[in-house]
Design an enzyme around this catalytic site. Structure first.
Site, PDB file in Angstrom:
ATOM      1  N   HIS A   1      14.159  -4.055  19.029  1.00  0.00           N
ATOM      2  CA  HIS A   1      13.965  -5.327  18.308  1.00  0.00           C
ATOM      3  C   HIS A   1      15.349  -5.735  17.819  1.00  0.00           C
ATOM      4  O   HIS A   1      16.058  -4.901  17.244  1.00  0.00           O
ATOM      5  CB  HIS A   1      13.105  -5.157  17.060  1.00  0.00           C
ATOM      6  CG  HIS A   1      11.801  -4.466  17.262  1.00  0.00           C
ATOM      7  ND1 HIS A   1      10.610  -5.131  17.264  1.00  0.00           N
ATOM      8  CD2 HIS A   1      11.502  -3.152  17.429  1.00  0.00           C
ATOM      9  CE1 HIS A   1       9.624  -4.248  17.426  1.00  0.00           C
ATOM     10  NE2 HIS A   1      10.140  -3.050  17.524  1.00  0.00           N
TER      11      HIS A   1
ATOM     12  N   LYS B   1      17.519   2.318  12.808  1.00  0.00           N
ATOM     13  CA  LYS B   1      17.993   0.928  12.930  1.00  0.00           C
ATOM     14  C   LYS B   1      19.386   0.746  12.344  1.00  0.00           C
ATOM     15  O   LYS B   1      19.848   1.569  11.546  1.00  0.00           O
ATOM     16  CB  LYS B   1      17.009  -0.026  12.261  1.00  0.00           C
ATOM     17  CG  LYS B   1      16.823   0.223  10.781  1.00  0.00           C
ATOM     18  CD  LYS B   1      15.814  -0.749  10.171  1.00  0.00           C
ATOM     19  CE  LYS B   1      15.566  -0.418   8.718  1.00  0.00           C
ATOM     20  NZ  LYS B   1      14.646  -1.281   8.045  1.00  0.00           N
TER      21      LYS B   1
ATOM     22  N   HIS C   1      13.723  -9.108  22.101  1.00  0.00           N
ATOM     23  CA  HIS C   1      13.298  -7.740  22.384  1.00  0.00           C
ATOM     24  C   HIS C   1      13.851  -7.309  23.725  1.00  0.00           C
ATOM     25  O   HIS C   1      13.790  -8.078  24.686  1.00  0.00           O
ATOM     26  CB  HIS C   1      11.771  -7.644  22.371  1.00  0.00           C
ATOM     27  CG  HIS C   1      11.206  -7.882  21.013  1.00  0.00           C
ATOM     28  ND1 HIS C   1      10.831  -9.133  20.573  1.00  0.00           N
ATOM     29  CD2 HIS C   1      11.000  -7.036  19.977  1.00  0.00           C
ATOM     30  CE1 HIS C   1      10.426  -9.044  19.333  1.00  0.00           C
ATOM     31  NE2 HIS C   1      10.510  -7.788  18.936  1.00  0.00           N
TER      32      HIS C   1
ATOM     33  N   ARG D   1       4.471 -16.116   7.264  1.00  0.00           N
ATOM     34  CA  ARG D   1       4.140 -14.974   6.407  1.00  0.00           C
ATOM     35  C   ARG D   1       3.645 -15.490   5.068  1.00  0.00           C
ATOM     36  O   ARG D   1       4.203 -16.441   4.515  1.00  0.00           O
ATOM     37  CB  ARG D   1       5.369 -14.076   6.200  1.00  0.00           C
ATOM     38  CG  ARG D   1       5.756 -13.410   7.506  1.00  0.00           C
ATOM     39  CD  ARG D   1       6.869 -12.424   7.371  1.00  0.00           C
ATOM     40  NE  ARG D   1       7.319 -12.038   8.709  1.00  0.00           N
ATOM     41  CZ  ARG D   1       8.419 -11.370   8.974  1.00  0.00           C
ATOM     42  NH1 ARG D   1       9.200 -10.987   7.995  1.00  0.00           N
ATOM     43  NH2 ARG D   1       8.749 -11.078  10.214  1.00  0.00           N
TER      44      ARG D   1
ATOM     45  N   CYS E   1       6.969  -9.603  18.303  1.00  0.00           N
ATOM     46  CA  CYS E   1       7.071  -8.395  19.149  1.00  0.00           C
ATOM     47  C   CYS E   1       5.901  -8.221  20.138  1.00  0.00           C
ATOM     48  O   CYS E   1       6.133  -8.102  21.351  1.00  0.00           O
ATOM     49  CB  CYS E   1       7.230  -7.133  18.313  1.00  0.00           C
ATOM     50  SG  CYS E   1       7.948  -7.361  16.705  1.00  0.00           S
TER      51      CYS E   1
END
Ligand SMILES: [Zn+2]
Ligand SMILES: [Zn+2]
Length: 629
Positions: free
Chosen positions: A508, A462, A383, A361, A331
């Site tokens: 997003h 979302k 995005h 991650r 992002c």
């Protein structure tokens, strides 16, 4: 049904209002009612919790997911009790509930293996048949420390307890365990369990600590559900994408890079064909594909707020000058590209960026799982910077694209979750409501069913798109998240038509999520077959001997322009060739010999029917077209 609880006694009363949830059920239709748990002000309690107010009870369905948790946690105690009977020197650490079951970690000097599980199960059955009441007690801290004085793990847990938290133990027979509960009333209600496997696990998941044993088990509310579950895990073992990947030579996992995939040529070709297809469609939908670094200075993630929220999941290292991070998501990088544009006018919005972003991650080793959970993976990230008046149109467009792409992979959207404003957020309520309304309206346009939660992100509401595979497993892949804050934090502004600088809304969005994980889902969903469109070899032509080579070449020349076709050139025996092609999961295997040559036909084995059928080539092509492939 409305009931009042008074001093733990249940009295039927039709007039009172519902305040506390409680659960009673009819155990195996034997009319044995027992209280499973109470929900008091949202907190799970069992019958040992002192209730001094009037309360009401709702009967929760027998197989309610949360009720199963209580059965499963009680089964973890039951297993620990059995292990203690068999190995009195065992030291237990923690035994939580997990999806479909439970586990318990413990230290034992003796060596045990999967072969010992039956013995432990038998001991569990003995305890069940002893009809022990499960009783809660609340000892003071001194008593508690003395009860567990020989168990350094429990002592550690007790010492780390929040002083405000109620401390309790549960007893069944001579077994006692530190626990908040809730638990069922008697061991006799635990009859439908099975121990699955034994493995190792570090104390507190820290590889610097000692290795403990971990036994996984499952427990259910009735025998049918247990048998169904066991049948399913057996079935799932046969379609495990890690085994398929190895068999087909697609990829491998290695100690040299845990949580990151080594792709072989075959697997990488499939990976790229998925990327290519997504790329192609994104371009049609007006996206600009970009590429941003995986290695960044920490500052950008400090500004975006990710360091605050995701620090424990991020890979960070310091050199002489900077603190560097491997990006966990793209992002802020996309905003960086926007901020570097010379002219940021309303005329350029909406601006749609897409990237196959290589993200890292820091997942704990125990949670890594083939392609499904990795430390390094590729997100089909995107995005959209958008003004609020264009938001509705953008969401519609995104859902259209999502549906198109899922269709190509033979998936239909199974469920949608609209996650609205969390209760603890009270700023910008009007903006939230407007955004939620737009999301809701878009779903209605497509006549899509959805459920509503209050689990929105802190930055906006979302939608989550869930897919169901052929084994009835649910996967969340697609998401679209509205974000009112990130542009503000990263100072991304555009010139509005009124000549004022404004912050755009950031959308997003992802369709597949992680491509690696999606490929794992595909492999398991289709038992190793990749959907026809993405197969590296769609049709293979086997000719019985060189006498039929020219005939095979003719067939190949007809097919090769539209389909990824290959001639199988080898001196192997016919049955060996067929076996190899089936193992490689090639969707269509064509066999050409005397019979086929003399009749000007082909024998086809389709991945759908798995039968050999003799067809005219034009009928075969019709068949391919009819299936819309
Ligand atoms: Zn417990
Ligand atoms: Zn994002």
């Amino acid at each position: 049904m409305i009931l009042i609880i008074n001093n733990n006694e249940i009295i039927l009363n039709k007039e009172k209002k519902i305040k506390i949830f409680n659960l009673n059920w009819n155990f195996k239709k034997q009319k044995v009612f027992f209280t499973l748990y109470i929900r008091l002000n949202g907190i799970k309690r069992d019958i040992y919790f002192n209730i001094d107010k009037n309360a009401s009870i709702i009967k929760i369905k027998y197989n309610n997911i949360k009720s199963l948790d209580v059965i499963r946690h009680s089964s973890a105690h039951l297993m620990a009790h059995a292990i203690k009977n068999l190995y009195p020197k065992v030291l237990f650490s923690v035994g939580p509930v997990i999806k479909n079951g439970f586990y318990y970690d413990f230290f034992l000097k003796e060596k045990i293996s999967n072969n010992d599980l039956k013995k432990i199960e038998n001991e569990m059955k003995k305890i069940v048949n002893s009809n022990f009441d499960i009783i809660k007690e609340k000892p003071n801290i001194i008593k508690l420390l003395s009860v567990f004085k020989n168990n350094k793990y429990k002592i550690n847990i007790i010492k780390n307890l929040q002083p405000t938290k109620e401390i309790s133990v549960y007893k069944q027979g001579d077994f006692i365990d530190l626990c908040y509960g809730p638990h069922i009333k008697n061991t006799k209600f635990l009859r439908h369990f099975k121990l699955i496997r034994i493995s190792g696990a570090y104390w507190k998941n820290d590889s610097n600590n000692e290795m403990l044993y971990r036994i996984y088990g499952t427990a259910w509310d009735n025998e049918n559900n247990l048998l169904n579950y066991l049948y399913n895990i057996k079935r799932l073992q046969t379609i495990d994408h890690r085994i398929i990947g190895k068999k087909q030579g697609l990829f491998h996992l290695s100690r040299n890079s845990p949580g990151v995939i080594f792709w072989n040529n075959n697997g990488w070709k499939i990976f790229n064909s998925i990327k290519k297809y997504i790329s192609f469609n994104l371009e049609i939908y007006g996206y600009k594909e970009i590429n941003t670094p995986s290695l960044l200075n920490e500052d950008i993630f400090k500004k975006s707020g990710h360091i605050d929220k995701f620090l424990s999941n991020m890979f960070i290292y310091k050199d002489n000058f900077n603190t560097n991070v491997l990006k966990p998501m793209s992002c802020p990088c996309h905003i960086e590209i926007f901020n570097n544009f010379n002219k940021k006018s309303y005329k350029n919005l909406p601006l749609r960026f897409s990237e196959f972003g290589l993200c890292y991650r820091n997942e704990i080793s125990g949670s890594l799982y083939g392609l499904m959970r990795l430390k390094g993976f590729t997100q089909d990230d995107g995005h959209i910077l958008c003004s609020i008046d264009k938001l509705y149109f953008e969401i519609i467009k995104f859902i259209q694209l999502l549906k198109k792409i899922y269709y190509r992979f033979n998936f239909k959207i199974f469920k949608i979750i609209l996650a609205k404003r969390p209760n603890n957020i009270s700023d910008n309520i009007k903006l939230w409501e407007k955004a939620e309304e737009i999301l809701e309206k878009s779903l209605k346009i497509f006549k899509m069913n959805y459920s509503v939660t209050t689990d929105g992100a802190f930055y906006g509401p979302k939608l989550e798109f869930l897919l169901k595979d052929n084994c009835d497993r649910i996967w969340q892949c697609g998401t679209v998240q509205l974000d009112f804050f990130t542009c503000l934090r990263l100072n991304a502004k555009y010139d509005s038509s009124m000549g004022k600088l404004k912050y755009p809304v950031l959308i997003h969005r992802a369709i597949l999520g992680s491509i690696e994980r999606f490929l794992g889902i595909l492999l398991e969903n289709n038992h190793g077959y990749i959907p026809f469109y993405f197969s590296e070899t769609q049709i293979i032509i086997i000719y019985i001997n060189n006498k039929y080579l020219n005939y095979a070449k003719n067939v190949y020349n007809i097919l090769k322009y539209k389909y990824k076709s290959k001639l199988y050139v080898s001196n192997d025996r016919l049955d060996t060739k067929i076996k190899i092609c089936i193992e490689k999961k090639i969707p269509y295997i064509l066999i050409l010999g005397e019979k086929e040559f003399s009749k000007n036909m082909i024998t086809v084995r389709s991945y759908k029917s798995e039968k050999f059928l003799m067809l005219k080539i034009k009928d075969f092509i019709l068949e391919l077209n009819k299936n819309n492939i």
